[in-house]
Design a protein around this motif. Sequence first.
Motif, PDB file in Angstrom:
ATOM      1  N   GLU A 112       0.848  -1.197   0.000  1.00 16.77           N
ATOM      2  CA  GLU A 112       0.000   0.000   0.000  1.00 16.77           C
ATOM      3  C   GLU A 112       0.878   1.241   0.000  1.00 16.77           C
ATOM      4  O   GLU A 112       1.976   1.237   0.550  1.00 16.77           O
ATOM      5  CB  GLU A 112      -0.853   0.037   1.279  1.00 16.77           C
ATOM      6  CG  GLU A 112      -2.018  -0.909   1.272  1.00 16.77           C
ATOM      7  CD  GLU A 112      -2.861  -0.741   2.535  1.00 16.77           C
ATOM      8  OE1 GLU A 112      -4.061  -0.987   2.447  1.00 16.77           O
ATOM      9  OE2 GLU A 112      -2.316  -0.370   3.591  1.00 16.77           O
ATOM     10  N   CYS A 113       0.372   2.305  -0.600  1.00 15.41           N
ATOM     11  CA  CYS A 113       0.964   3.620  -0.381  1.00 15.41           C
ATOM     12  C   CYS A 113       0.236   4.214   0.821  1.00 15.41           C
ATOM     13  O   CYS A 113      -0.681   3.589   1.357  1.00 15.41           O
ATOM     14  CB  CYS A 113       0.818   4.494  -1.621  1.00 15.41           C
ATOM     15  SG  CYS A 113      -0.906   4.875  -1.996  1.00 15.41           S
ATOM     16  N   SER A 114       0.593   5.422   1.227  1.00 21.20           N
ATOM     17  CA  SER A 114      -0.047   5.928   2.440  1.00 21.20           C
ATOM     18  C   SER A 114      -1.493   6.361   2.212  1.00 21.20           C
ATOM     19  O   SER A 114      -2.163   6.774   3.148  1.00 21.20           O
ATOM     20  CB  SER A 114       0.799   7.000   3.115  1.00 21.20           C
ATOM     21  OG  SER A 114       1.288   7.904   2.192  1.00 21.20           O
ATOM     22  N   CYS A 115      -2.011   6.233   0.978  1.00 25.77           N
ATOM     23  CA  CYS A 115      -3.454   6.416   0.759  1.00 25.77           C
ATOM     24  C   CYS A 115      -4.244   5.228   1.333  1.00 25.77           C
ATOM     25  O   CYS A 115      -5.464   5.325   1.512  1.00 25.77           O
ATOM     26  CB  CYS A 115      -3.772   6.551  -0.730  1.00 25.77           C
ATOM     27  SG  CYS A 115      -2.915   7.901  -1.548  1.00 25.77           S
ATOM     28  N   GLN A 116      -3.583   4.126   1.598  1.00 28.41           N
ATOM     29  CA  GLN A 116      -4.206   2.921   2.192  1.00 28.41           C
ATOM     30  C   GLN A 116      -5.433   2.453   1.415  1.00 28.41           C
ATOM     31  O   GLN A 116      -6.448   2.092   2.003  1.00 28.41           O
ATOM     32  CB  GLN A 116      -4.596   3.172   3.647  1.00 28.41           C
ATOM     33  CG  GLN A 116      -3.403   3.376   4.571  1.00 28.41           C
ATOM     34  CD  GLN A 116      -3.817   3.713   5.989  1.00 28.41           C
ATOM     35  OE1 GLN A 116      -4.618   4.609   6.195  1.00 28.41           O
ATOM     36  NE2 GLN A 116      -3.279   3.002   6.971  1.00 28.41           N
TER      37      GLN A 116
ATOM     38  N   LEU B 246      -3.132  -2.447  -2.424  1.00 24.94           N
ATOM     39  CA  LEU B 246      -1.674  -2.642  -2.496  1.00 24.94           C
ATOM     40  C   LEU B 246      -1.220  -2.513  -3.939  1.00 24.94           C
ATOM     41  O   LEU B 246      -1.671  -3.269  -4.807  1.00 24.94           O
ATOM     42  CB  LEU B 246      -1.304  -4.033  -1.971  1.00 24.94           C
ATOM     43  CG  LEU B 246      -1.709  -4.348  -0.533  1.00 24.94           C
ATOM     44  CD1 LEU B 246      -2.984  -5.173  -0.497  1.00 24.94           C
ATOM     45  CD2 LEU B 246      -0.591  -5.087   0.195  1.00 24.94           C
ATOM     46  N   HIS B 247      -0.304  -1.567  -4.197  1.00 24.01           N
ATOM     47  CA  HIS B 247       0.250  -1.445  -5.544  1.00 24.01           C
ATOM     48  C   HIS B 247       1.091  -2.684  -5.850  1.00 24.01           C
ATOM     49  O   HIS B 247       2.072  -2.964  -5.154  1.00 24.01           O
ATOM     50  CB  HIS B 247       1.134  -0.201  -5.655  1.00 24.01           C
ATOM     51  CG  HIS B 247       0.376   1.085  -5.648  1.00 24.01           C
ATOM     52  ND1 HIS B 247      -0.355   1.508  -6.731  1.00 24.01           N
ATOM     53  CD2 HIS B 247       0.211   2.043  -4.700  1.00 24.01           C
ATOM     54  CE1 HIS B 247      -0.931   2.678  -6.455  1.00 24.01           C
ATOM     55  NE2 HIS B 247      -0.616   3.019  -5.223  1.00 24.01           N
ATOM     56  N   GLY B 248       0.689  -3.429  -6.878  1.00 24.34           N
ATOM     57  CA  GLY B 248       1.474  -4.593  -7.302  1.00 24.34           C
ATOM     58  C   GLY B 248       2.493  -4.102  -8.317  1.00 24.34           C
ATOM     59  O   GLY B 248       2.128  -3.437  -9.284  1.00 24.34           O
TER      60      GLY B 248
ATOM     61  N   PRO C  74      -6.757   5.009 -11.339  1.00 20.94           N
ATOM     62  CA  PRO C  74      -5.623   5.810 -10.850  1.00 20.94           C
ATOM     63  C   PRO C  74      -5.679   5.990  -9.325  1.00 20.94           C
ATOM     64  O   PRO C  74      -6.759   6.047  -8.748  1.00 20.94           O
ATOM     65  CB  PRO C  74      -5.811   7.164 -11.541  1.00 20.94           C
ATOM     66  CG  PRO C  74      -6.741   6.912 -12.672  1.00 20.94           C
ATOM     67  CD  PRO C  74      -7.595   5.748 -12.284  1.00 20.94           C
ATOM     68  N   CYS C  75      -4.501   6.061  -8.703  1.00 23.36           N
ATOM     69  CA  CYS C  75      -4.401   6.279  -7.255  1.00 23.36           C
ATOM     70  C   CYS C  75      -3.925   7.711  -7.012  1.00 23.36           C
ATOM     71  O   CYS C  75      -3.158   8.256  -7.813  1.00 23.36           O
ATOM     72  CB  CYS C  75      -3.405   5.281  -6.664  1.00 23.36           C
ATOM     73  SG  CYS C  75      -3.230   5.402  -4.870  1.00 23.36           S
ATOM     74  N   ASP C  76      -4.362   8.293  -5.912  1.00 18.45           N
ATOM     75  CA  ASP C  76      -3.984   9.675  -5.577  1.00 18.45           C
ATOM     76  C   ASP C  76      -2.481   9.882  -5.449  1.00 18.45           C
ATOM     77  O   ASP C  76      -1.997  11.004  -5.554  1.00 18.45           O
ATOM     78  CB  ASP C  76      -4.628  10.091  -4.243  1.00 18.45           C
ATOM     79  CG  ASP C  76      -6.109  10.350  -4.399  1.00 18.45           C
ATOM     80  OD1 ASP C  76      -6.572  10.399  -5.560  1.00 18.45           O
ATOM     81  OD2 ASP C  76      -6.796  10.495  -3.366  1.00 18.45           O
ATOM     82  N   CYS C  77      -1.726   8.804  -5.214  1.00 20.51           N
ATOM     83  CA  CYS C  77      -0.286   8.947  -4.996  1.00 20.51           C
ATOM     84  C   CYS C  77       0.460   9.171  -6.302  1.00 20.51           C
ATOM     85  O   CYS C  77       1.635   9.517  -6.287  1.00 20.51           O
ATOM     86  CB  CYS C  77       0.273   7.710  -4.297  1.00 20.51           C
ATOM     87  SG  CYS C  77       0.331   6.254  -5.367  1.00 20.51           S
ATOM     88  N   GLY C  78      -0.205   8.922  -7.443  1.00 16.00           N
ATOM     89  CA  GLY C  78       0.453   9.119  -8.737  1.00 16.00           C
ATOM     90  C   GLY C  78       1.107   7.866  -9.285  1.00 16.00           C
ATOM     91  O   GLY C  78       1.543   7.841 -10.429  1.00 16.00           O
TER      92      GLY C  78
END
Length: 449
Positions: free
Chosen positions: A265-269, A272-274, A327-331
């Motif tokens: 996971e990134c801190s957006c929780q 899990l980014h594979g 897309p995830c907020d972390c980019g």
Amino acid sequence: MGATTTAEVGIPTRAAARQYYQREFETLPRERLAALQLERLRGTVRNCHEHVPLHRARLDAAGCGPGDIASLADVEHLPFTQKTDLRDHYPFGLFARPIEELVRLHASSGTTGKPTVVGYTRNDIDTWSDLMARSLAAAGARRGDVVHNAYGYGLFTGGLGAHYGVERLGAVVVPMSGGSTERQIALIVDFGARVLCATPSYALAIAEMAEQQGVDLRASALEIGMFGAEPWSDAMRAEVESRLGIKAIDVYGLSEIMGPGVACECSCQSGLHGWEDHFLFEIIDPDTGRPVPEGKAGELVITTLTKEALPMLRYRTRDITRITTAPCDCGRTHLRILRITGRNDDMLIIRGVNVYPSQVEAVLVGQPGVAPHYQLVVERRGSLDHVTVEAEAQPGVDAAAYDAIAHQVAHHIKSLVGITTDVIVKKPGEIPRSQGKAVRVRDLRKKGV
Ligand SMILES: [Zn+2]
């Protein structure tokens, strides 16, 4: 004192989630990621076909060679690999490199039959270190952080996997391993650890011991937990976060594929980014073996794209989950594996209802008077399977109230999980504490009891 914002206490924010370890790869546009995967998939099929007799025989039988991969969708035609294949070809039968080209071996504990053995070339260790460093950075760890590593060292991949990743990131690893919980607490405080790597159940055992000793770890430098190696619920996450005063990040891996750091996971929780430049992820229907559409639950299947010593074709993880490419907020552009419900192997079928231990856990955590330690005892009564939930009272709860609490818990499990259970509330400390992977199920049916 006014309201404390997360920024003030240093808990990682969304801005922190944008701290990358390998920005170029982590934010690769999805079309370019797919092109890279296709090229690497062909390389893996070639490696398997040329160097591993089992894979060659199966690829030939399927009529599928390295030259037959025209698109990523063709992965569907490749044969599956299972854990039993590693056991059946013990110890080195699936290795694509001679033993003298390897630099490390790990093995599973092998509670039943032979252990499964995995091997790494120097490049494999290098990739693993990078991906674990990526995972730590995604969780919010930074260069210079003190990282307290309570994963077991030894043949288990958890300890050394995290260890190399921390060093690669440029942080400071404390190679503690499991056990000696009192000493762990003292060193976490004295060394100013910002990150704790452990199984979630052991993190909880650390929190509990600290509370008993009157040590407030919420006031320590700890801010991030990197927790994995066993399925855990969001309720357990909230519990560990509040008791340790940290942000708890889920990290995923399995030794057959690499070890910890396959996904994180990134801190957006929010899943899990594979790491897709090194692995190809699929979700299949575990019964038919056919792919299921994005967002639907099924079994996670992983093909390695860069492994040299132990390339793996469509490995059946037995983990039941869903994936999203939104897309995830972390980019980061890499797909997200949504929280893993449980392992197919751990799934209990109780009078026709599929149950994962983590579902019972989610009910137990937060029940008044109940501590988040538990075991499920499954036995056969007549022709029916029966579950007894052994839970534990919180310290200070009057023993006279145990029966009423048990009744309440059984009622909630019935209404939320859908199974009838007996619930026994034990005294504080009576449920065994894990120092590694927690044992959640005692299945007496397998012993013929
Ligand atoms: Zn993200």
